[in-house]
Design a protein around this motif. Structure first.
Motif, PDB file in Angstrom:
ATOM      1  N   ALA A   1       0.832  -1.209   0.000  1.00  0.00           N
ATOM      2  CA  ALA A   1       0.000   0.000   0.000  1.00  0.00           C
ATOM      3  C   ALA A   1       0.862   1.253   0.000  1.00  0.00           C
ATOM      4  CB  ALA A   1      -0.935   0.007   1.206  1.00  0.00           C
ATOM      5  N   GLY A   2       2.065   1.155   0.529  1.00  0.00           N
ATOM      6  CA  GLY A   2       2.988   2.283   0.528  1.00  0.00           C
ATOM      7  C   GLY A   2       3.736   2.450  -0.777  1.00  0.00           C
ATOM      8  N   GLN A   3       3.647   1.452  -1.649  1.00  0.00           N
ATOM      9  CA  GLN A   3       4.312   1.511  -2.949  1.00  0.00           C
ATOM     10  C   GLN A   3       3.367   1.927  -4.063  1.00  0.00           C
ATOM     11  OE1 GLN A   3       5.626  -2.643  -2.769  1.00  0.00           O
ATOM     12  NE2 GLN A   3       7.750  -1.926  -2.812  1.00  0.00           N
ATOM     13  N   GLN A   4       2.138   1.435  -4.004  1.00  0.00           N
ATOM     14  CA  GLN A   4       1.235   1.643  -5.126  1.00  0.00           C
ATOM     15  C   GLN A   4      -0.128   2.196  -4.723  1.00  0.00           C
ATOM     16  OE1 GLN A   4       1.390  -2.432  -6.455  1.00  0.00           O
ATOM     17  NE2 GLN A   4      -0.503  -2.978  -5.418  1.00  0.00           N
ATOM     18  N   GLY A   5      -0.307   2.504  -3.451  1.00  0.00           N
ATOM     19  CA  GLY A   5      -1.583   3.030  -2.995  1.00  0.00           C
ATOM     20  C   GLY A   5      -2.620   1.942  -2.808  1.00  0.00           C
ATOM     21  N   SER A   6      -3.711   2.295  -2.157  1.00  0.00           N
ATOM     22  CA  SER A   6      -4.772   1.326  -1.906  1.00  0.00           C
ATOM     23  C   SER A   6      -6.052   2.076  -1.564  1.00  0.00           C
ATOM     24  CB  SER A   6      -4.381   0.400  -0.744  1.00  0.00           C
ATOM     25  OG  SER A   6      -5.383  -0.560  -0.504  1.00  0.00           O
ATOM     26  N   ARG A   7      -7.150   1.688  -2.144  1.00  0.00           N
ATOM     27  CA  ARG A   7      -8.423   2.339  -1.870  1.00  0.00           C
ATOM     28  C   ARG A   7      -8.778   2.244  -0.386  1.00  0.00           C
ATOM     29  NH1 ARG A   7     -11.771   3.725  -6.097  1.00  0.00           N
ATOM     30  NH2 ARG A   7     -11.111   3.034  -8.176  1.00  0.00           N
TER      31      ARG A   7
ATOM     32  N   ALA B   1       1.623   6.568   5.400  1.00  0.00           N
ATOM     33  CA  ALA B   1       2.564   6.249   6.480  1.00  0.00           C
ATOM     34  C   ALA B   1       3.591   5.221   6.033  1.00  0.00           C
ATOM     35  CB  ALA B   1       1.805   5.744   7.704  1.00  0.00           C
ATOM     36  N   LYS B   2       3.141   4.194   5.323  1.00  0.00           N
ATOM     37  CA  LYS B   2       4.064   3.151   4.875  1.00  0.00           C
ATOM     38  C   LYS B   2       4.982   3.652   3.766  1.00  0.00           C
ATOM     39  CE  LYS B   2       2.908  -0.240   7.609  1.00  0.00           C
ATOM     40  NZ  LYS B   2       3.844  -0.686   8.672  1.00  0.00           N
ATOM     41  N   ALA B   3       4.501   4.572   2.935  1.00  0.00           N
ATOM     42  CA  ALA B   3       5.389   5.202   1.950  1.00  0.00           C
ATOM     43  C   ALA B   3       6.493   5.962   2.662  1.00  0.00           C
ATOM     44  CB  ALA B   3       4.591   6.134   1.042  1.00  0.00           C
TER      45      ALA B   3
ATOM     46  N   PRO C   1       5.022  -6.257   2.395  1.00  0.00           N
ATOM     47  CA  PRO C   1       4.155  -7.408   2.146  1.00  0.00           C
ATOM     48  C   PRO C   1       2.862  -6.995   1.445  1.00  0.00           C
ATOM     49  CG  PRO C   1       4.771  -7.218   4.486  1.00  0.00           C
ATOM     50  CD  PRO C   1       5.070  -5.910   3.818  1.00  0.00           C
ATOM     51  N   GLY C   2       2.347  -7.930   0.656  1.00  0.00           N
ATOM     52  CA  GLY C   2       0.989  -7.819   0.153  1.00  0.00           C
ATOM     53  C   GLY C   2       0.050  -8.456   1.159  1.00  0.00           C
ATOM     54  N   LEU C   3      -0.974  -9.138   0.682  1.00  0.00           N
ATOM     55  CA  LEU C   3      -1.914  -9.794   1.593  1.00  0.00           C
ATOM     56  C   LEU C   3      -1.249 -10.967   2.306  1.00  0.00           C
ATOM     57  CD1 LEU C   3      -5.312  -9.924  -0.339  1.00  0.00           C
ATOM     58  CD2 LEU C   3      -4.773  -8.602   1.720  1.00  0.00           C
ATOM     59  N   VAL C   4      -1.348 -10.969   3.614  1.00  0.00           N
ATOM     60  CA  VAL C   4      -0.812 -12.048   4.438  1.00  0.00           C
ATOM     61  C   VAL C   4      -1.935 -12.521   5.358  1.00  0.00           C
ATOM     62  CG1 VAL C   4       0.923 -12.720   6.142  1.00  0.00           C
ATOM     63  CG2 VAL C   4       1.503 -11.064   4.347  1.00  0.00           C
ATOM     64  N   ALA C   5      -2.065 -13.812   5.495  1.00  0.00           N
ATOM     65  CA  ALA C   5      -3.191 -14.388   6.232  1.00  0.00           C
ATOM     66  C   ALA C   5      -3.007 -14.266   7.742  1.00  0.00           C
ATOM     67  CB  ALA C   5      -3.389 -15.847   5.836  1.00  0.00           C
ATOM     68  N   THR C   6      -3.104 -13.053   8.231  1.00  0.00           N
ATOM     69  CA  THR C   6      -3.134 -12.802   9.670  1.00  0.00           C
ATOM     70  C   THR C   6      -4.576 -12.573  10.100  1.00  0.00           C
ATOM     71  OG1 THR C   6      -2.915 -10.414   9.417  1.00  0.00           O
ATOM     72  CG2 THR C   6      -0.870 -11.700   9.530  1.00  0.00           C
ATOM     73  N   GLU C   7      -4.814 -12.625  11.397  1.00  0.00           N
ATOM     74  CA  GLU C   7      -6.169 -12.390  11.896  1.00  0.00           C
ATOM     75  C   GLU C   7      -6.645 -10.987  11.540  1.00  0.00           C
ATOM     76  OE1 GLU C   7      -8.298 -14.541  13.173  1.00  0.00           O
ATOM     77  OE2 GLU C   7      -6.780 -16.067  12.797  1.00  0.00           O
ATOM     78  N   GLY C   8      -5.736 -10.018  11.609  1.00  0.00           N
ATOM     79  CA  GLY C   8      -6.107  -8.644  11.305  1.00  0.00           C
ATOM     80  C   GLY C   8      -6.542  -8.477   9.862  1.00  0.00           C
ATOM     81  N   VAL C   9      -5.801  -9.088   8.946  1.00  0.00           N
ATOM     82  CA  VAL C   9      -6.133  -8.986   7.521  1.00  0.00           C
ATOM     83  C   VAL C   9      -7.451  -9.695   7.237  1.00  0.00           C
ATOM     84  CG1 VAL C   9      -5.478  -9.792   5.209  1.00  0.00           C
ATOM     85  CG2 VAL C   9      -3.803  -8.652   6.670  1.00  0.00           C
TER      86      VAL C   9
ATOM     87  N   THR D   1       9.620  -6.423  -2.007  1.00  0.00           N
ATOM     88  CA  THR D   1       8.190  -6.688  -2.082  1.00  0.00           C
ATOM     89  C   THR D   1       7.937  -8.183  -2.023  1.00  0.00           C
ATOM     90  OG1 THR D   1       7.895  -4.735  -3.465  1.00  0.00           O
ATOM     91  CG2 THR D   1       6.096  -6.333  -3.449  1.00  0.00           C
ATOM     92  N   ILE D   2       6.976  -8.596  -1.193  1.00  0.00           N
ATOM     93  CA  ILE D   2       6.608 -10.002  -1.100  1.00  0.00           C
ATOM     94  C   ILE D   2       5.094 -10.078  -1.193  1.00  0.00           C
ATOM     95  CG2 ILE D   2       6.841  -9.838   1.432  1.00  0.00           C
ATOM     96  CD1 ILE D   2       7.472 -12.860   1.421  1.00  0.00           C
ATOM     97  N   MET D   3       4.597 -10.435  -2.391  1.00  0.00           N
ATOM     98  CA  MET D   3       3.145 -10.413  -2.603  1.00  0.00           C
ATOM     99  C   MET D   3       2.659 -11.465  -3.608  1.00  0.00           C
ATOM    100  SD  MET D   3       2.668  -6.933  -4.890  1.00  0.00           S
ATOM    101  CE  MET D   3       0.952  -7.299  -5.189  1.00  0.00           C
TER     102      MET D   3
END
Length: 256
Positions: free
Chosen positions: A150-156, A164-166, A191-199, A248-250
Motif C-alpha cells: 500500500a505504501g508503494q502503489q496506494g490502496s483504496r 505512512a508506509k510510503a 508485504p501484500g496480503l498475508v493471512a493474519t487475523e487482522g487482515v 516486495t513479497i506479494m
C-alpha cells in the motif's frame, strides 16, 4: 551447501508488534535459529504467552516479554535498555508494530490520521533512532522495517496507512545511506496480503494460513512465516550487500 550465512544464532533481536501475526512468526523463527528475542507490544499480557511458549519449546534462543508503546520515546528507550540489560546486546531490530483501518479519504478524522501515522511511521523513527544509537557504539547491527505494498502503489480506503508506509519506505532508503558508515544495515519488507487475523477481519479474507500451500506459486496471499523467512534473510549476514532496499513479497504479479 552451507547455510551458516543465514544463521542468527547467538544474536539478540527486538521485534515490535510481536504478540501475533507476522511479528509472532518472526520471534518464533528467530528463537528457533538460536537468537534471543524480545517479544513486545503495547500490552504485556499479549506478549507473555508468546514468550512463555518459546521458552518452554525446544528453541535454542530465549524470549523476554516487554511492554512498549512505540509512539512513546521514553518507552522505546526503556525497551532498548531492558534488552541490553537482559541479553547484553542488541543486534537486530524489526520495526513491525503497525495499525490500520479502512475508511474513505473524506471520512478519515484528524485523530484517525495522526494515530495511523504515529504508530506506523513515528514508531519506526523512534525505535530506529534509539536502536541505532546503541548499535553505532557497539559494532553495528541490522534494522528491518515492515512497510506494505500500500505504501508503494496506494490502496483504496487506505490513504492514511499507505502514506505512512510510503514514509517508512523513504525513511529506510534515507537512513540506510546515513548509517551505512556505522555498519548499520537498514532494509525494508513490503508485504501484500498475508493471512493474519487482522487482515482476515479487515479485508474479509477467508483463507486460513494453515490451508495455504507454500509449494504453489500461483497465489496472492501469503503466510506470516513466509514474511518471517524474508526477515531472517535481511537480519542475517547473507544480505550483506543489500542496503536501503525495499523487498516486495506479494506472490503472483497482478498484470492487466
Amino acid at each position: 551447501m552451507t547455510t551458516t550465512q543465514f544463521s542468527l544464532e547467538g544474536q539478540t533481536a527486538v521485534v515490535t508488534g510481536s504478540s501475533s501475526g507476522i511479528g509472532k512468526a518472526m520471534v518464533e523463527l528467530f528463537a528457533d535459529d538460536g537468537a534471543n528475542v524480545v517479544v513486545t507490544s503495547r500490552e504485556l499480557e499479549n506478549v507473555e504467552p508468546v514468550a512463555e511458549a518459546i521458552n518452554e519449546s525446544e528453541a535454542e534462543g530465549r524470549a523476554l516479554p516487554l511492554e512498549c508503546d512505540v509512539t512513546d520515546r521514553d518507552a522505546v528507550e526503556e525497551l532498548v535498555e531492558q534488552t541490553v540489560d537482559e541479553f547484553g546486546a542488541l543486534d537486530i531490530l524489526v520495526n513491525n508494530a503497525g495499525a490500520s483501518f479502512q475508511a474513505p479519504p473524506a471520512e478519515i478524522s484528524e485523530n484517525g490520521w495522526k494515530t495511523i501515522v504515529d504508530i506506523n511511521l513515528h514508531g519506526t523513527f523512534h525505535c530506529s533512532q534509539v536502536a541505532a544509537a546503541y548499535m553505532r557504539e557497539h559494532g553495528g547491527g541490522k534494522i528491518v522495517n515492515i512497510a506494505s505494498v500500500a505504501g508503494q502503489q496506494g490502496s483504496r480506503q487506505m490513504s492514511h496507512y499507505g502514506a505512512a508506509k510510503a514514509g517508512v519506505i523513504n525513511f529506510t532508503k534515507s537512513v540506510a545511506a546515513d548509517w551505512a558508515e556505522d555498519d548499520i544495515w537498514v532494509n525494508c519488507i513490503a508485504p501484500g496480503l498475508v493471512a493474519t487475523e487482522g487482515v482476515k477481519s479487515q479485508m474479509g479474507v477467508e483463507d486460513e494460513a494453515d490451508a495455504i500451500d507454500r509449494t504453489t506459486a500461483d497465489r496472492t496471499i501469503g503466510t506470516p512465516e513466509e514474511v518471517a523467512d524474508l526477515a531472517q534473510f535481511l537480519a542475517s549476514s547473507a544480505s550483506s550487500y543489500l542496503v536501503g532496499e525495499t523487498v516486495t513479497i506479494m506472490g503472483t504479479p497482478r498484470l492487466e
